[in-house]
Design an enzyme around this catalytic site. Structure first.
Site, PDB file in Angstrom:
ATOM      1  N   LYS A 211       0.866  -1.180   0.000  1.00  0.00           N
ATOM      2  CA  LYS A 211       0.000   0.000   0.000  1.00  0.00           C
ATOM      3  C   LYS A 211       0.904   1.232   0.000  1.00  0.00           C
ATOM      4  O   LYS A 211       1.346   1.691   1.048  1.00  0.00           O
ATOM      5  CB  LYS A 211      -0.913   0.008   1.234  1.00  0.00           C
ATOM      6  CG  LYS A 211      -2.083   0.981   1.078  1.00  0.00           C
ATOM      7  CD  LYS A 211      -2.839   1.199   2.361  1.00  0.00           C
ATOM      8  CE  LYS A 211      -2.302   2.359   3.154  1.00  0.00           C
ATOM      9  NZ  LYS A 211      -2.368   3.666   2.441  1.00  0.00           N
TER      10      LYS A 211
ATOM     11  N   CYS B 131      13.117  12.393   6.784  1.00  0.00           N
ATOM     12  CA  CYS B 131      13.116  12.153   8.228  1.00  0.00           C
ATOM     13  C   CYS B 131      14.492  12.420   8.815  1.00  0.00           C
ATOM     14  O   CYS B 131      14.627  12.688  10.011  1.00  0.00           O
ATOM     15  CB  CYS B 131      12.644  10.743   8.544  1.00  0.00           C
ATOM     16  SG  CYS B 131      13.428   9.469   7.552  1.00  0.00           S
TER      17      CYS B 131
ATOM     18  N   GLU C  47       8.444  17.967  14.488  1.00  0.00           N
ATOM     19  CA  GLU C  47       8.891  17.676  13.126  1.00  0.00           C
ATOM     20  C   GLU C  47       8.063  18.481  12.129  1.00  0.00           C
ATOM     21  O   GLU C  47       6.845  18.320  12.037  1.00  0.00           O
ATOM     22  CB  GLU C  47       8.779  16.185  12.825  1.00  0.00           C
ATOM     23  CG  GLU C  47       9.396  15.826  11.483  1.00  0.00           C
ATOM     24  CD  GLU C  47       9.378  14.335  11.188  1.00  0.00           C
ATOM     25  OE1 GLU C  47      10.346  13.846  10.589  1.00  0.00           O
ATOM     26  OE2 GLU C  47       8.400  13.667  11.552  1.00  0.00           O
TER      27      GLU C  47
ATOM     28  N   GLU D  16       9.473   3.149  11.021  1.00  0.00           N
ATOM     29  CA  GLU D  16      10.403   4.280  11.004  1.00  0.00           C
ATOM     30  C   GLU D  16       9.532   5.527  10.995  1.00  0.00           C
ATOM     31  O   GLU D  16       8.723   5.715  10.095  1.00  0.00           O
ATOM     32  CB  GLU D  16      11.303   4.198   9.772  1.00  0.00           C
ATOM     33  CG  GLU D  16      12.576   5.014   9.898  1.00  0.00           C
ATOM     34  CD  GLU D  16      12.385   6.466   9.490  1.00  0.00           C
ATOM     35  OE1 GLU D  16      12.167   7.296  10.400  1.00  0.00           O
ATOM     36  OE2 GLU D  16      12.432   6.759   8.301  1.00  0.00           O
TER      37      GLU D  16
END
Length: 515
Positions: free
Chosen positions: A205, A320, A416, A286
């Site tokens: 997906k 990231c 973030e 992650e």
């Protein structure tokens, strides 16, 4: 078959021949934009009424492709196909499974510029970033293929007189791969083929913003000889398809790359044992970072400035691993800040269809609005030194932005942002710099710029991140060279592209035979 590994080289676009070849690839991809892509379930092409329309983030008017959208019924059909395929795929010789990856790598290598051109169009990547993404995908295929050959006979254990003992790895079942948009080819490919080469089957997906690149990749796997049902291509809603598959009793493994909030929620759901489920699900996640470049007073300050700029603004900060925090010793703070501002003001921002463009757009309207909101917060929390402006009239473009004099606990230094925004904080000394660097809930990457050997040794122990770099930027991990994964809320530190990664997709089995 060779078991040695060397990473795929990056393309040198200063060479005219390479530049011309890439421009031709872009033109060829532009000719097939807007094409429709079906779902692939058990080898069957399925077209649905509901579609995902993939838009070029540089040009909102340009449709990259139209991809059929899976629902729960199709997800269930895909699960049954994957479960059935697993019964035979798990018994296929590991060398043959590895050979399929090596063949797929060769095919992508021959079509490297084509795949990179799709990344320019669908993910808004500048040439250099797109080329690196494609190279990393090739690396994952090559590396994991060779790793599987190294692991196929297991590990040595002792045998007593009169008995023979073996310790080897066996596949675990159906894997749900939920891949991100920011490395739409590399991470998607890596998290798809690691379970495949270890003998599992996959329900893929991909991110709804970049499904076309994933569709092209699945076509390559089929062409390389992957049997029907081993990989099933089912883009769809996370709330509908994603949750359904995570909860499914036949799911054995879930591998996810994305936001902290989604990753934590997925981790919680996977812990629930459902009726007819006879195993515990494995989870590889992650979940992002808030990564820091630390600059010591004993540092090459030009290197420091360049490292901060590359870490913060490569691919518009949508990594990231992006260095969104610069923590600089007070003795050199002003000098480093001034140089970073000067370098940042030289960066070009715009549609990444030409080689000269350093930064392209952010991925979509949601990202644009979120980042611009953080810039407004930054104006309250710190001193705006560069950028601060966005334009979403044609595409989603944001100028590279710098905020100075931030409190280490400011929102800009803790949350973030996933965009081209870097915050500066001042440190009294090196101990203070490391303290600030560790003060977030994340622990993915970090960099330390220093010529002080004692401080390097100290940071090795005290800077709490999964990937720590000295005297360079904190992004750009290479498969097989810098196994990648983070501590704390950055995820399960599963170290993609490293020697331990494939074992996470298998079960160790001990077999003892008496003579």
């Amino acid at each position: 078959m060779l078991t040695t590994y060397k990473h795929e080289p990056f393309t040198d676009f200063t060479v005219e021949e390479n530049r011309i070849a890439f421009e031709e690839a872009l033109r060829n991809v532009e000719k097939v934009l807007g094409k429709e892509y079906p779902l692939i379930v058990g080898g069957e092409r399925i077209t649905t009424e509901n579609k995902i329309v993939s838009i070029n983030p540089s040009n909102k008017e340009e449709v990259v492709g139209v991809v059929s959208k899976a629902n729960k019924e199709i997800a269930e059909k895909a699960m049954q196909a994957a479960d059935e395929a697993f019964q035979s795929w798990r018994k296929v010789n590991p060398e043959e499974r590895a050979n399929i990856l090596i063949r797929a790598a060769a095919m992508i290598r021959r079509r490297k510029h084509e795949f990179s051109a799709y990344l320019v169009k669908e993910a808004g990547k500048p040439w250099k970033e797109a080329d690196a993404d494609t190279a990393e995908a090739i690396d994952f295929l090559e590396y994991y293929g060779r790793q599987m050959i190294a692991l196929k006979d297991g590990k040595p254990v002792n045998s007593r007189e009169g008995e023979h003992n073996r310790y080897f790895y066996t596949p675990i079942g159906v894997c749900v791969t939920i891949s991100p948009w920011n490395f739409a080819l590399a991470i998607m490919a890596g998290t798809t083929v690691a379970p495949i080469v270890t003998g599992n089957t996959v329900l893929l997906k991909p991110a709804s913003t970049t499904p076309v690149v994933a569709a092209k990749f699945v076509e390559v796997l089929e062409e390389a000889g992957l049997p029907k049902g081993v990989v099933n291509f089912i883009p769809g809603s996370g709330a509908e398809v994603g949750d359904y598959l995570v909860d499914h009793p036949k799911t054995s493994l879930i591998t996810f790359t994305g936001s902290r909030d989604v990753g934590v929620r997925l981790y919680e759901r996977a812990a629930v044992v459902h009726p007819s489920q006879n195993h515990l699900k494995r989870v590889i996640v992650e979940m992002g970072g808030k990564d820091t470049v630390v600059v010591d007073k004993e540092a090459d300050l030009e290197l420091a400035a360049q490292s901060i700029v590359v870490s913060a603004f490569g691919f518009s900060g949508q990594k990231c691993s992006a260095g969104s925090r610069a923590v600089v010793h007070e003795d050199v703070y002003d000098e480093v800040l001034e140089r970073v501002v000067a370098l940042t003001n030289e960066l070009t921002v715009g549609e990444p269809s030409t080689r000269e463009m350093y930064m392209g757009p952010v991925v979509d309207k949601g990202a644009f609005d979120k980042i611009m909101n953080y810039i407004e917060i930054g104006k309250e929390e710190g001193r705006l030194m560069a950028g601060g402006k966005g334009d979403d009239s044609k595409g989603f473009f944001i100028q590279p932005t710098i905020f100075a004099d931030l409190d280490p606990n400011a929102r800009l230094m803790q949350e973030e942002i996933f965009g081209p925004v870097v915050g500066f904080s001042k440190a009294k000394d090196f101990d203070h710099a490391i303290e600030i660097a560790n003060n977030t809930e994340y622990g993915l990457t970090g960099a330390v710029i220093t010529n002080n050997r004692e401080h390097i040794e100290q940071a090795k122990q005290d800077f709490h991140v999964g990937n720590l770099y000295f005297n360079r930027n904190c992004t750009g991990a290479i498969v097989g060279y810098h196994p990648f994964g983070g501590f704390k809320m950055s995820g399960t530190d599963s170290k993609a592209g490293g020697p331990d990664y494939l074992a996470l997709h298998m079960q160790a089995k001990t077999v003892s035979e008496m003579y």
